[in-house]
Design a protein around this motif. Structure first.
Motif, PDB file in Angstrom:
ATOM      1  N   MET A  95       0.819  -1.269   0.166  1.00 54.55           N
ATOM      2  CA  MET A  95      -0.062  -0.104  -0.067  1.00 54.55           C
ATOM      3  C   MET A  95       0.934   1.227   0.056  1.00 54.55           C
ATOM      4  O   MET A  95       0.555   2.189  -0.767  1.00 54.55           O
ATOM      5  N   ALA A  96       1.950   1.273   0.619  1.00 55.68           N
ATOM      6  CA  ALA A  96       3.006   2.350   0.626  1.00 55.68           C
ATOM      7  C   ALA A  96       3.579   2.510  -0.531  1.00 55.68           C
ATOM      8  O   ALA A  96       3.681   3.786  -1.201  1.00 55.68           O
ATOM      9  N   GLU A  97       3.939   1.437  -1.450  1.00 54.85           N
ATOM     10  CA  GLU A  97       4.437   1.664  -2.663  1.00 54.85           C
ATOM     11  C   GLU A  97       3.562   2.111  -3.739  1.00 54.85           C
ATOM     12  O   GLU A  97       3.607   2.994  -4.507  1.00 54.85           O
ATOM     13  N   LEU A  98       2.140   1.770  -3.342  1.00 55.94           N
ATOM     14  CA  LEU A  98       0.943   2.221  -4.104  1.00 55.94           C
ATOM     15  C   LEU A  98       0.792   3.865  -3.981  1.00 55.94           C
ATOM     16  O   LEU A  98       0.584   4.278  -4.915  1.00 55.94           O
ATOM     17  N   ARG A  99       0.746   4.138  -2.813  1.00 54.80           N
ATOM     18  CA  ARG A  99       0.493   5.558  -2.530  1.00 54.80           C
ATOM     19  C   ARG A  99       1.712   6.359  -3.275  1.00 54.80           C
ATOM     20  O   ARG A  99       1.290   7.465  -3.650  1.00 54.80           O
ATOM     21  N   ALA A 100       3.023   5.967  -3.059  1.00 57.26           N
ATOM     22  CA  ALA A 100       4.018   6.566  -3.557  1.00 57.26           C
ATOM     23  C   ALA A 100       3.782   6.597  -5.108  1.00 57.26           C
ATOM     24  O   ALA A 100       4.049   7.738  -5.964  1.00 57.26           O
ATOM     25  N   THR A 101       3.416   5.394  -5.866  1.00 57.90           N
ATOM     26  CA  THR A 101       3.267   5.387  -7.317  1.00 57.90           C
ATOM     27  C   THR A 101       2.068   6.552  -7.916  1.00 57.90           C
ATOM     28  O   THR A 101       2.243   7.118  -8.793  1.00 57.90           O
ATOM     29  N   ARG A 102       1.026   6.392  -6.840  1.00 56.12           N
ATOM     30  CA  ARG A 102      -0.186   7.279  -7.053  1.00 56.12           C
ATOM     31  C   ARG A 102       0.628   8.918  -7.090  1.00 56.12           C
ATOM     32  O   ARG A 102       0.010   9.520  -8.149  1.00 56.12           O
ATOM     33  N   ALA A 103       1.203   9.028  -6.050  1.00 56.73           N
ATOM     34  CA  ALA A 103       1.755  10.493  -6.047  1.00 56.73           C
ATOM     35  C   ALA A 103       2.584  10.943  -7.207  1.00 56.73           C
ATOM     36  O   ALA A 103       2.646  12.011  -7.862  1.00 56.73           O
ATOM     37  N   ALA A 104       3.296  10.056  -7.758  1.00 49.48           N
ATOM     38  CA  ALA A 104       4.320  10.143  -8.981  1.00 49.48           C
ATOM     39  C   ALA A 104       3.320  10.365 -10.134  1.00 49.48           C
ATOM     40  O   ALA A 104       3.611  11.016 -10.947  1.00 49.48           O
ATOM     41  N   LEU A 105       2.481   9.408 -10.185  1.00 50.96           N
ATOM     42  CA  LEU A 105       1.444   9.525 -11.388  1.00 50.96           C
ATOM     43  C   LEU A 105       0.713  10.861 -11.421  1.00 50.96           C
ATOM     44  O   LEU A 105       0.399  11.491 -12.280  1.00 50.96           O
ATOM     45  N   ARG A 106       0.179  11.317 -10.267  1.00 49.37           N
ATOM     46  CA  ARG A 106      -0.573  12.567 -10.091  1.00 49.37           C
ATOM     47  C   ARG A 106       0.591  13.885 -10.751  1.00 49.37           C
ATOM     48  O   ARG A 106      -0.022  14.776 -11.357  1.00 49.37           O
ATOM     49  N   THR A 107       1.903  13.553 -10.194  1.00 49.52           N
ATOM     50  CA  THR A 107       2.580  14.591 -10.683  1.00 49.52           C
ATOM     51  C   THR A 107       2.891  14.577 -12.126  1.00 49.52           C
ATOM     52  O   THR A 107       2.773  15.751 -12.853  1.00 49.52           O
ATOM     53  N   LEU A 108       3.191  13.466 -12.540  1.00 54.82           N
ATOM     54  CA  LEU A 108       3.063  13.138 -14.072  1.00 54.82           C
ATOM     55  C   LEU A 108       1.982  13.922 -15.101  1.00 54.82           C
ATOM     56  O   LEU A 108       2.068  14.334 -15.929  1.00 54.82           O
ATOM     57  N   ALA A 109       0.813  13.457 -14.406  1.00 52.61           N
ATOM     58  CA  ALA A 109      -0.556  14.067 -15.014  1.00 52.61           C
ATOM     59  C   ALA A 109      -0.572  15.433 -14.950  1.00 52.61           C
ATOM     60  O   ALA A 109      -1.018  15.991 -16.015  1.00 52.61           O
TER      61      ALA A 109
END
Length: 143
Positions: A95-109
């Protein structure tokens, strides 16, 4: 009870029950004089346990280990608690990895919305993923 009756009672297929036997989760039952499997009533309880354990995320190997402890005459509570703790820790990590990935994807979006394709050069592979020197919004490095 025969395999078809056990399968119907457990909401499984006969093929699944045979697989559980081969995988060491369900003991091979005695046979009738005609060669049919003749399951004892407790087989239905064991199948229910297997299904519940799978629903909780335990692997077949882990379920087999719990059943081995029970079959040896011991209560598997400590073993089950350890397995649950391991699974919870794994889920928390994922879940921590997914939260970090979500944050990175939001930045990219956000960067994708602000990127004008006509300003990209041939030297840029993709400025959304790897911003140029003039882009001040970077992604945090990932390990």
């Amino acid at each position: 009870m025969r395999i078809g009756e056990l399968a119907a009672a457990g909401g499984l297929t006969a093929k699944t029950i045979r697989f559980y036997e081969q995988a060491g989760l369900l003991p091979e039952p005695p046979r009738t004089p005609g060669g049919y499997r003749d399951y004892p009533p407790q087989a239905a309880h064991r199948l229910a346990f297997i299904r519940e354990a799978q629903a909780a995320g335990l692997t077949l190997a882990e379920i087999r280990s719990v059943l081995a402890v029970r079959d040896s005459g011991e209560a598997p509570c400590v073993h089950v608690a350890d397995l649950i703790a391991q699974h919870l820790a794994d889920i928390e990590r994922r879940m921590a990895e997914l939260r970090a990935t979500r944050a990175a994807l939001r930045t990219l979006a956000h960067r994708a919305q602000a990127t004008e394709p006509s300003t990209c050069t041939e030297a840029d592979i993709c400025r959304i993923i790897t911003p140029g020197p003039s882009d001040n919004e970077g992604l945090s490095p990932r390990a």
